[in-house]
Design an enzyme around this catalytic site. Sequence first.
Site, PDB file in Angstrom:
ATOM      1  N   HIS A 139       0.835  -1.209   0.000  1.00  0.00           N
ATOM      2  CA  HIS A 139       0.000   0.000   0.000  1.00  0.00           C
ATOM      3  C   HIS A 139       0.872   1.262   0.000  1.00  0.00           C
ATOM      4  O   HIS A 139       0.623   2.203  -0.760  1.00  0.00           O
ATOM      5  CB  HIS A 139      -0.906   0.022   1.229  1.00  0.00           C
ATOM      6  CG  HIS A 139      -2.186  -0.745   1.065  1.00  0.00           C
ATOM      7  ND1 HIS A 139      -2.244  -2.111   1.099  1.00  0.00           N
ATOM      8  CD2 HIS A 139      -3.465  -0.322   0.870  1.00  0.00           C
ATOM      9  CE1 HIS A 139      -3.501  -2.513   0.940  1.00  0.00           C
ATOM     10  NE2 HIS A 139      -4.258  -1.444   0.796  1.00  0.00           N
ATOM     11  N   HIS A 189       0.513  -2.957   9.444  1.00  0.00           N
ATOM     12  CA  HIS A 189       1.944  -2.855   9.180  1.00  0.00           C
ATOM     13  C   HIS A 189       2.633  -2.129  10.322  1.00  0.00           C
ATOM     14  O   HIS A 189       1.997  -1.404  11.098  1.00  0.00           O
ATOM     15  CB  HIS A 189       2.219  -2.103   7.875  1.00  0.00           C
ATOM     16  CG  HIS A 189       1.898  -2.889   6.642  1.00  0.00           C
ATOM     17  ND1 HIS A 189       2.702  -3.902   6.183  1.00  0.00           N
ATOM     18  CD2 HIS A 189       0.855  -2.824   5.785  1.00  0.00           C
ATOM     19  CE1 HIS A 189       2.171  -4.422   5.095  1.00  0.00           C
ATOM     20  NE2 HIS A 189       1.042  -3.784   4.825  1.00  0.00           N
TER      21      HIS A 189
END
Length: 515
Positions: A139, A189
């Site tokens: 991302h 993350h």
Amino acid sequence: MDKKSNGRTDAGLRSLNHYQNSLPKWRYYPRQKLLPVVRFETPYLAWFQDKVRSPMLDSYFAFTANLGTHTFFMIFLPVLFWCGYPSLGRGMVNVLAAGVFFSGFIKDLLCLPRPLSPPLQRITMSGSAALEYGFPSTHSTNAVSVAIYLLSLLWNNTTLSPAVRFASQAALYIYALSIIIGRLYCGMHGFLDVIIGSGLGALIAWFQIVYGPTWDNWILEASGKEVLLLVLVVLVLIRIHPEPADDCPCFDDSVSFAAVFIGCQVAAWDLSKSMITSAELTADTIPYRLDIGWLRTSLRFIVGVLIIFAWREFTKPLLLRILPPVFRGLEKAGLILPRRFFTHASEYGKVPGHLKDDEVLPNFSDIPSILTSIRHPRRRAISIGPQSEADAYETLAYREKRRRESISDNYGLSGKHRQASKHSVSKLEEYESQMGTVSPRQSPDAPTSTQTSSAFEETANGSSTEDEAQMFSMIKKPRVRYDVEVVTRLIVYMGIGVIVVDVMAYVFDVIGLAP
């Protein structure tokens, strides 16, 4: 250790040394050097998440995460090619394909887990996102590469008014920051993941900014042999994509975007040789003018999207039906180079007609649910606990690490010191004590460090095999994947690239949607 033919192991025979046994030393060594960083930052991520969590931010970051996915870009990229901006469209394809491929390459190379849950809570609108490894963040790579590339074009654009340029630049900064911070906020993350992912995105954007125009000119002027060589190079890169230690879907996304890249380059080269392109811009521009009106412009998009979905809905089932016998013949001849976690054609009769997976381009039947999610961004999932094989292995490995530390502390600390430590648990220590557990503590009162250590010792002793089997029974099982799917993805997504960049020029001309 006995293994099944598809590379999976029985849950009761799994080892805490799974990655040491599965990876060569040159891959295992850097993984072990980076793993302590992932573990170290987890309590801080949990602290950050706890401090700023709110229902509104949950919805915002869960929704904006969709703007950094492959699906989002695949749906909206065709507009650039069909509205007279092929150079911008190819530039976007280049940075996105490179970002998805190389971030997936690194993920499968190092097999690093996401930060542990608990203590983190994972907030997402995509149930399959957590099945991938964590390092680096794709991302973040996509968001940063796209933002920097578009910012460079805005800085060099003298036709836009200062107000429009400022608003566009501000929107790109907000977009990139929302994606990056959202990956931390959503517990998907860690800091290392988004830093390296953002750095990779910046590097890819720099290459596109500096060498993109030269690359475009080369493609348009290349010979057929040179284009064929380019296709072979990309296919070799796909073939040397690292085999993961777990059943991770990163490779599928890498194949899809690499195929789109191939299709776009071949189509641009082919279209530049035709007589239908617009002479006003580049040689591969599908003719378009704003004076055709918004209705015809909208119809171009609707027709184009319907043709793309029709291509995939027809071609994918056809290939999944005709390829297995071909693969069985090649397998008998010893010409197949199988990948782990893909079932060989000799082991199944036929591929199911409707495979449920997280496609780069969604199934036509999935569109209503996607639109519903857009209209109702609060429909996000909050999960706690292991969600993938990588999560489960990391949970077990960290649990074992804590057990050993507990034993060492019991030998090294006097009773007085242990008693004192019971009353000095900080918030970070509380979050750290949740790492390696299967579910979070429901009570707001944190247990003492001694209680936590006892819990680790209790779960690690005696019934490790049963505990391990229970752990893996809780996670989402990836569906069975078939060897023919790799070639199927290549053909389907190469075809999508060709349709978007080349075929639609002729379709628009035939049905009266050309200027």
